[in-house]
Write a protein that holds these residues in place. Sequence first.
Motif, PDB file in Angstrom:
ATOM      1  N   PHE A 140      -0.323  21.033  -7.536  1.00 12.03           N
ATOM      2  CA  PHE A 140       0.311  21.683  -6.338  1.00 12.03           C
ATOM      3  C   PHE A 140       1.952  22.350  -6.155  1.00 12.03           C
ATOM      4  N   GLY A 141       2.342  21.714  -7.212  1.00  8.95           N
ATOM      5  CA  GLY A 141       3.750  21.722  -7.620  1.00  8.95           C
ATOM      6  C   GLY A 141       4.876  20.391  -6.986  1.00  8.95           C
ATOM      7  N   GLU A 142       3.595  19.798  -6.917  1.00  6.08           N
ATOM      8  CA  GLU A 142       5.179  17.773  -6.701  1.00  6.08           C
ATOM      9  C   GLU A 142       5.566  17.342  -8.310  1.00  6.08           C
ATOM     10  N   PRO A 143       6.385  16.813  -8.023  1.00  6.77           N
ATOM     11  CA  PRO A 143       6.863  16.362  -9.076  1.00  6.77           C
ATOM     12  C   PRO A 143       5.395  15.207  -9.998  1.00  6.77           C
ATOM     13  N   LEU A 144       5.606  14.999 -10.688  1.00  5.58           N
ATOM     14  CA  LEU A 144       4.579  14.358 -11.762  1.00  5.58           C
ATOM     15  C   LEU A 144       4.766  12.891 -11.385  1.00  5.58           C
ATOM     16  N   VAL A 145       5.328  12.231 -11.280  1.00  7.93           N
ATOM     17  CA  VAL A 145       5.132  10.801 -10.937  1.00  7.93           C
ATOM     18  C   VAL A 145       6.377  10.841  -9.022  1.00  7.93           C
ATOM     19  N   ASN A 146       6.069  10.588  -9.064  1.00  6.45           N
ATOM     20  CA  ASN A 146       6.831  10.344  -7.077  1.00  6.45           C
ATOM     21  C   ASN A 146       6.188   8.971  -6.632  1.00  6.45           C
ATOM     22  N   TRP A 147       6.945   8.275  -6.621  1.00  5.22           N
ATOM     23  CA  TRP A 147       5.958   7.082  -6.016  1.00  5.22           C
ATOM     24  C   TRP A 147       5.609   7.301  -4.424  1.00  5.22           C
ATOM     25  N   SER A 148       4.587   7.060  -4.141  1.00  3.99           N
ATOM     26  CA  SER A 148       5.044   6.902  -2.751  1.00  3.99           C
ATOM     27  C   SER A 148       5.293   6.168  -1.933  1.00  3.99           C
ATOM     28  N   THR A 149       6.342   5.966  -0.314  1.00  5.33           N
ATOM     29  CA  THR A 149       6.423   5.452   0.221  1.00  5.33           C
ATOM     30  C   THR A 149       5.327   5.035   0.866  1.00  5.33           C
ATOM     31  N   HIS A 150       4.093   5.491   1.301  1.00  4.93           N
ATOM     32  CA  HIS A 150       2.951   5.030   2.377  1.00  4.93           C
ATOM     33  C   HIS A 150       2.877   3.577   2.398  1.00  4.93           C
ATOM     34  N   ASP A 151       3.376   2.737   3.613  1.00  5.88           N
ATOM     35  CA  ASP A 151       3.189   1.324   3.428  1.00  5.88           C
ATOM     36  C   ASP A 151       1.790   1.820   4.493  1.00  5.88           C
ATOM     37  N   ARG A 152       1.069   0.216   3.147  1.00  3.77           N
ATOM     38  CA  ARG A 152      -0.164   0.004   3.749  1.00  3.77           C
ATOM     39  C   ARG A 152      -0.665  -1.688   3.864  1.00  3.77           C
ATOM     40  N   SER A 153       0.461  -2.435   4.206  1.00  2.00           N
ATOM     41  CA  SER A 153       0.585  -3.394   4.402  1.00  2.00           C
ATOM     42  C   SER A 153       0.386  -4.537   5.007  1.00  2.00           C
ATOM     43  N   ALA A 154      -0.380  -4.190   6.356  1.00  2.67           N
ATOM     44  CA  ALA A 154      -0.331  -4.525   7.595  1.00  2.67           C
ATOM     45  C   ALA A 154      -2.184  -5.239   7.207  1.00  2.67           C
ATOM     46  N   GLY A 155      -2.224  -6.691   8.016  1.00  2.41           N
ATOM     47  CA  GLY A 155      -3.218  -6.905   7.582  1.00  2.41           C
ATOM     48  C   GLY A 155      -4.564  -6.864   7.960  1.00  2.41           C
ATOM     49  N   ASN A 156      -4.562  -5.850   8.792  1.00  2.00           N
ATOM     50  CA  ASN A 156      -5.942  -5.273   9.648  1.00  2.00           C
ATOM     51  C   ASN A 156      -6.700  -4.065   8.274  1.00  2.00           C
ATOM     52  N   LEU A 157      -5.070  -3.287   7.692  1.00  2.00           N
ATOM     53  CA  LEU A 157      -5.566  -2.741   6.903  1.00  2.00           C
ATOM     54  C   LEU A 157      -6.434  -3.608   5.501  1.00  2.00           C
ATOM     55  N   LEU A 158      -6.081  -4.949   5.171  1.00  2.00           N
ATOM     56  CA  LEU A 158      -6.185  -5.352   4.059  1.00  2.00           C
ATOM     57  C   LEU A 158      -7.877  -6.045   4.624  1.00  2.00           C
ATOM     58  N   LEU A 159      -8.258  -6.232   5.773  1.00  2.00           N
ATOM     59  CA  LEU A 159      -9.867  -6.288   6.410  1.00  2.00           C
ATOM     60  C   LEU A 159      -9.765  -5.217   5.793  1.00  2.00           C
ATOM     61  N   GLY A 160      -9.649  -4.266   6.542  1.00  2.00           N
ATOM     62  CA  GLY A 160     -10.124  -2.884   5.977  1.00  2.00           C
ATOM     63  C   GLY A 160     -10.840  -2.354   5.043  1.00  2.00           C
ATOM     64  N   GLU A 161      -9.533  -3.303   3.826  1.00  2.00           N
ATOM     65  CA  GLU A 161     -10.140  -2.740   2.485  1.00  2.00           C
ATOM     66  C   GLU A 161     -11.735  -4.161   1.996  1.00  2.00           C
ATOM     67  N   VAL A 162     -11.420  -4.886   2.263  1.00  2.00           N
ATOM     68  CA  VAL A 162     -12.332  -6.369   2.620  1.00  2.00           C
ATOM     69  C   VAL A 162     -13.438  -5.859   2.216  1.00  2.00           C
ATOM     70  N   VAL A 163     -13.467  -5.534   4.204  1.00  2.00           N
ATOM     71  CA  VAL A 163     -14.666  -5.072   4.471  1.00  2.00           C
ATOM     72  C   VAL A 163     -15.637  -3.314   3.990  1.00  2.00           C
ATOM     73  N   ALA A 164     -14.993  -2.504   3.548  1.00  2.00           N
ATOM     74  CA  ALA A 164     -15.113  -1.625   2.882  1.00  2.00           C
ATOM     75  C   ALA A 164     -15.859  -1.467   0.601  1.00  2.00           C
ATOM     76  N   THR A 165     -15.110  -2.542   0.208  1.00  2.00           N
ATOM     77  CA  THR A 165     -15.469  -2.888  -1.028  1.00  2.00           C
ATOM     78  C   THR A 165     -16.698  -3.470  -0.517  1.00  2.00           C
ATOM     79  N   ALA A 166     -16.744  -5.262  -0.256  1.00  2.00           N
ATOM     80  CA  ALA A 166     -18.010  -5.385  -0.126  1.00  2.00           C
ATOM     81  C   ALA A 166     -19.012  -5.103   0.306  1.00  2.00           C
ATOM     82  N   GLY A 167     -19.154  -3.669   0.961  1.00  2.00           N
ATOM     83  CA  GLY A 167     -20.209  -2.544   1.520  1.00  2.00           C
ATOM     84  C   GLY A 167     -21.278  -1.930   0.271  1.00  2.00           C
TER      85      GLY A 167
END
Length: 268
Positions: A140-167
Amino acid sequence: MTATEPVDTLMAADAPQPAPAPRPAPAPGPPLVARAASELVGTAALVAVVVGSGIQATELTQDVGLQLLANCLATVFGLGVLIALLGPVSGAHFNPAVTLAEWWTARRGGAGVTVREAAAYVPSQIAGAIAGAVLADAMFGEPLVNWSTHDRSAGNLLLGEVVATAGLILLIFGLARTDRLRFAPVAVASYIGAAYWFTSSTSFANPAVTIGRAFSDTFAGIAPASVPAFVGAQLAGTVVGLALVAVIFMRPRATANPTVTTAATTAA
């Protein structure tokens, strides 16, 4: 037996019986290098689907709901195809959490991968995930390595990952315990599609994919600073999933054979 039975019948009864024919040995599976390559290519393709469809979605619409729907549908279809294609080669883990869970199951006496196989699978999955993100950026013509700036550090997101992976772990190993792994392409893809919507984190549920998505500052990206906590939540979910499998799909305990016990008692 009576005295009138023919002698040849008695001799036939006393003659040693031929040993049963040995069963043929199972056909050897693909070599480890082929299985590691399958995991690398499969994980790369999966991340390319996730990241590429996210980029495409943001270029086609500004509606976040439609973007998520497009990303979800592409992932569901892509994951199902990849599992069906590469499952017979390597098991189509594409996920260190699944590989480590299989290693733990084998360590406990069940079917799974050895330490040597896990040591080949996990690096292949991580390398494949990074390669897939770079490939999607390149397409898609993006820089090959372009570090993401999308912060996903909130506790509720981490709980979501525990649930998703456990399932996910519960689903995969539950299918294995009930001898229904033939449904894995549809079942796993369907679960991930559902988890996109019912978990707050949109269900990464995969440490390798999480690392790969840090390399793309796009809709599907995750900031590098958020990766360690996400991976930790996924590993915690793996433990929870294995515990649920052990409880829900508990194997029955072996019991003494009543016929043998009765015979032994009678003989005594």
